[in-house]
Write a protein that holds these residues in place. Structure first.
Motif, PDB file in Angstrom:
ATOM      1  N   UNK A 182       6.908 -22.776 -41.093  1.00 37.36           N
ATOM      2  CA  UNK A 182       6.837 -21.437 -40.538  1.00 37.36           C
ATOM      3  C   UNK A 182       5.409 -21.108 -40.146  1.00 37.36           C
ATOM      4  N   UNK A 183       5.185 -20.962 -38.850  1.00 38.97           N
ATOM      5  CA  UNK A 183       3.854 -20.637 -38.362  1.00 38.97           C
ATOM      6  C   UNK A 183       3.496 -19.213 -38.748  1.00 38.97           C
ATOM      7  N   UNK A 184       2.182 -18.947 -38.766  1.00 37.61           N
ATOM      8  CA  UNK A 184       1.724 -17.625 -39.196  1.00 37.61           C
ATOM      9  C   UNK A 184       2.279 -16.529 -38.296  1.00 37.61           C
ATOM     10  N   UNK A 185       2.452 -16.842 -36.987  1.00 34.97           N
ATOM     11  CA  UNK A 185       2.904 -15.827 -36.047  1.00 34.97           C
ATOM     12  C   UNK A 185       4.423 -15.745 -35.955  1.00 34.97           C
ATOM     13  N   UNK A 186       5.130 -16.659 -36.618  1.00 37.33           N
ATOM     14  CA  UNK A 186       6.586 -16.706 -36.507  1.00 37.33           C
ATOM     15  C   UNK A 186       7.229 -15.645 -37.385  1.00 37.33           C
ATOM     16  N   UNK A 187       8.280 -15.014 -36.866  1.00 35.89           N
ATOM     17  CA  UNK A 187       9.005 -14.027 -37.649  1.00 35.89           C
ATOM     18  C   UNK A 187      10.151 -14.716 -38.381  1.00 35.89           C
ATOM     19  N   UNK A 188      10.855 -13.944 -39.212  1.00 32.14           N
ATOM     20  CA  UNK A 188      12.002 -14.502 -39.925  1.00 32.14           C
ATOM     21  C   UNK A 188      13.302 -14.053 -39.281  1.00 32.14           C
ATOM     22  N   UNK A 189      13.254 -13.802 -37.982  1.00 28.63           N
ATOM     23  CA  UNK A 189      14.453 -13.554 -37.205  1.00 28.63           C
ATOM     24  C   UNK A 189      14.728 -14.773 -36.315  1.00 28.63           C
ATOM     25  N   UNK A 190      15.986 -14.941 -35.967  1.00 28.71           N
ATOM     26  CA  UNK A 190      16.376 -16.007 -35.056  1.00 28.71           C
ATOM     27  C   UNK A 190      17.451 -15.482 -34.119  1.00 28.71           C
ATOM     28  N   UNK A 191      17.270 -15.760 -32.827  1.00 30.01           N
ATOM     29  CA  UNK A 191      18.301 -15.515 -31.826  1.00 30.01           C
ATOM     30  C   UNK A 191      18.834 -16.873 -31.407  1.00 30.01           C
ATOM     31  N   UNK A 192      20.121 -17.089 -31.610  1.00 33.04           N
ATOM     32  CA  UNK A 192      20.752 -18.371 -31.316  1.00 33.04           C
ATOM     33  C   UNK A 192      21.791 -18.158 -30.223  1.00 33.04           C
ATOM     34  N   UNK A 193      21.591 -18.812 -29.086  1.00 36.52           N
ATOM     35  CA  UNK A 193      22.466 -18.629 -27.925  1.00 36.52           C
ATOM     36  C   UNK A 193      23.291 -19.885 -27.711  1.00 36.52           C
ATOM     37  N   UNK A 194      24.605 -19.711 -27.691  1.00 31.99           N
ATOM     38  CA  UNK A 194      25.525 -20.828 -27.509  1.00 31.99           C
ATOM     39  C   UNK A 194      26.092 -20.785 -26.095  1.00 31.99           C
ATOM     40  N   UNK A 195      25.599 -21.699 -25.249  1.00 32.69           N
ATOM     41  CA  UNK A 195      26.048 -21.745 -23.859  1.00 32.69           C
ATOM     42  C   UNK A 195      27.489 -22.226 -23.737  1.00 32.69           C
ATOM     43  N   UNK A 196      27.986 -22.917 -24.753  1.00 36.82           N
ATOM     44  CA  UNK A 196      29.354 -23.439 -24.686  1.00 36.82           C
ATOM     45  C   UNK A 196      30.395 -22.325 -24.683  1.00 36.82           C
ATOM     46  N   UNK A 197      30.074 -21.209 -25.349  1.00 34.68           N
ATOM     47  CA  UNK A 197      31.056 -20.117 -25.470  1.00 34.68           C
ATOM     48  C   UNK A 197      30.489 -18.762 -25.048  1.00 34.68           C
ATOM     49  N   UNK A 198      29.268 -18.757 -24.495  1.00 38.69           N
ATOM     50  CA  UNK A 198      28.623 -17.517 -24.062  1.00 38.69           C
ATOM     51  C   UNK A 198      28.559 -16.492 -25.193  1.00 38.69           C
ATOM     52  N   UNK A 199      27.898 -16.884 -26.263  1.00 36.65           N
ATOM     53  CA  UNK A 199      27.692 -15.980 -27.386  1.00 36.65           C
ATOM     54  C   UNK A 199      26.245 -16.030 -27.853  1.00 36.65           C
ATOM     55  N   UNK A 200      25.757 -14.911 -28.312  1.00 36.28           N
ATOM     56  CA  UNK A 200      24.417 -14.786 -28.883  1.00 36.28           C
ATOM     57  C   UNK A 200      24.564 -14.310 -30.319  1.00 36.28           C
ATOM     58  N   UNK A 201      23.943 -15.033 -31.253  1.00 29.90           N
ATOM     59  CA  UNK A 201      23.994 -14.660 -32.671  1.00 29.90           C
ATOM     60  C   UNK A 201      22.600 -14.322 -33.162  1.00 29.90           C
ATOM     61  N   UNK A 202      22.526 -13.315 -34.008  1.00 29.05           N
ATOM     62  CA  UNK A 202      21.243 -12.859 -34.541  1.00 29.05           C
ATOM     63  C   UNK A 202      21.198 -13.072 -36.045  1.00 29.05           C
ATOM     64  N   UNK A 203      20.075 -13.600 -36.523  1.00 26.96           N
ATOM     65  CA  UNK A 203      19.849 -13.857 -37.941  1.00 26.96           C
ATOM     66  C   UNK A 203      18.561 -13.167 -38.373  1.00 26.96           C
ATOM     67  N   UNK A 204      18.534 -12.748 -39.638  1.00 28.44           N
ATOM     68  CA  UNK A 204      17.335 -12.105 -40.173  1.00 28.44           C
ATOM     69  C   UNK A 204      17.207 -12.395 -41.659  1.00 28.44           C
ATOM     70  N   UNK A 205      16.007 -12.802 -42.076  1.00 24.87           N
ATOM     71  CA  UNK A 205      15.729 -13.091 -43.482  1.00 24.87           C
ATOM     72  C   UNK A 205      16.732 -14.068 -44.087  1.00 24.87           C
ATOM     73  N   UNK A 206      17.142 -15.044 -43.292  1.00 24.40           N
ATOM     74  CA  UNK A 206      18.058 -16.066 -43.770  1.00 24.40           C
ATOM     75  C   UNK A 206      19.522 -15.725 -43.639  1.00 24.40           C
ATOM     76  N   UNK A 207      19.838 -14.496 -43.217  1.00 23.76           N
ATOM     77  CA  UNK A 207      21.231 -14.049 -43.174  1.00 23.76           C
ATOM     78  C   UNK A 207      21.752 -13.946 -41.746  1.00 23.76           C
ATOM     79  N   UNK A 208      22.994 -14.396 -41.554  1.00 26.06           N
ATOM     80  CA  UNK A 208      23.694 -14.128 -40.302  1.00 26.06           C
ATOM     81  C   UNK A 208      24.000 -12.637 -40.236  1.00 26.06           C
ATOM     82  N   UNK A 209      23.716 -12.013 -39.078  1.00 24.63           N
ATOM     83  CA  UNK A 209      23.926 -10.573 -38.953  1.00 24.63           C
ATOM     84  C   UNK A 209      25.079 -10.240 -38.003  1.00 24.63           C
TER      85      UNK A 209
END
Length: 254
Positions: free
Chosen positions: A18-45
């Motif tokens: 984890x870089x110093x500038x990196x946050x603990x959020x993740x945006x995961x985009x699945x082109x196979x099904x056109x969905x965007x998933x959001x994660x924060x602090x290790x949790x699927x939201x």
């Protein structure tokens, strides 16, 4: 009681730095099904339906990050002011470190779910507003095609996921128990005697803190469910990488 061993797994998951500038959020985009998933602090939201690039102008795959954010961004190409009903950028803009690409709203709400954009990721305006408020600058964005759950994909791409089937996992939890036929819950008195205290009906779920491998499940606070024949319950063990990720997050293990 048998506790799940995790120490042998602490260094077996995907590398994570984890870089110093990196946050603990993740945006995961699945082109196979056109969905965007959001994660924060290790949790699927949450997961949202999106629109991505058409075949002639595909959305690029790879790992990116959010580098700028705008509310009601002006569409300079056609000089359409921000907030105008015909502005194709919609209510919010999250620009990526890939020139001219962004996650943004749309004036074509009907297009969500299709491959219709020029390469950007379109969202319903209400959804991109929600995302804008929760994804800070430097949020990592992974764009890929995959055919697995968002949590499994996030783990495979190196995010330290600690939720399981969309639910947080307690620190000492080793599994989950689903009741499939009515059974009894027991309380263990100080001398070790198990006393039935209530009937448990089907479709209830319980966190399991430990078990003895013979159908005795510890629910915590001296409450137990017994099912030696395996007829009244179905037990699922927490994936070991989640337990390892919990430990790593708690103790800041590289």
């Amino acid at each position: 009681m048998i506790k799940v061993c995790l120490f042998c797994l602490l260094f077996s998951t995907a590398p994570y730095a984890k870089a110093a500038s990196e946050t603990d959020q993740l945006i995961l985009i699945n082109l196979a099904v056109n969905q965007l998933s959001f994660f924060e602090n290790g949790h699927y939201i949450r997961t949202f339906s999106i629109s991505t690039g058409k075949p002639a102008t595909p959305t690029p795959e790879g790992t990116f990050c959010v580098i700028n954010k705008y509310k009601h961004k002006k569409y300079h190409r056609k000089n359409i002011p921000g907030g105008a009903p015909n502005n194709p950028l919609g209510a919010r803009w999250l620009g990526l470190n890939k020139t001219q690409y962004a996650i943004h709203g749309t004036s074509k709400e009907w297009s969500i779910g299709t491959y219709e954009s020029n390469g950007c990721i379109r969202m319903h305006n209400r959804d991109v507003t929600w995302l804008y408020d929760r994804a800070p600058l430097q949020t990592k964005v992974i764009i890929a095609k995959f055919y697995e759950s968002p949590e499994q994909a996030a783990h495979r791409y190196g995010y330290r996921i600690t939720s399981w089937n969309g639910q947080p996992v307690q620190e000492e939890q080793v599994g989950r128990l689903l009741i499939i036929d009515k059974t009894s819950m027991y309380w263990k008195e100080p001398h070790g005697k198990l006393i039935p205290i209530q009937e448990v009906l089907p479709n209830q779920k319980f966190v399991v803190l430990s078990h003895n491998g013979e159908g005795m499940y510890d629910l915590g606070n001296n409450f137990y469910i017994l099912d030696q024949m395996g007829k009244s319950t179905r037990y699922e063990q927490v994936p070991l990488h989640i337990i390892a990720n919990q430990y790593k997050r708690k103790h800041n293990v590289p």
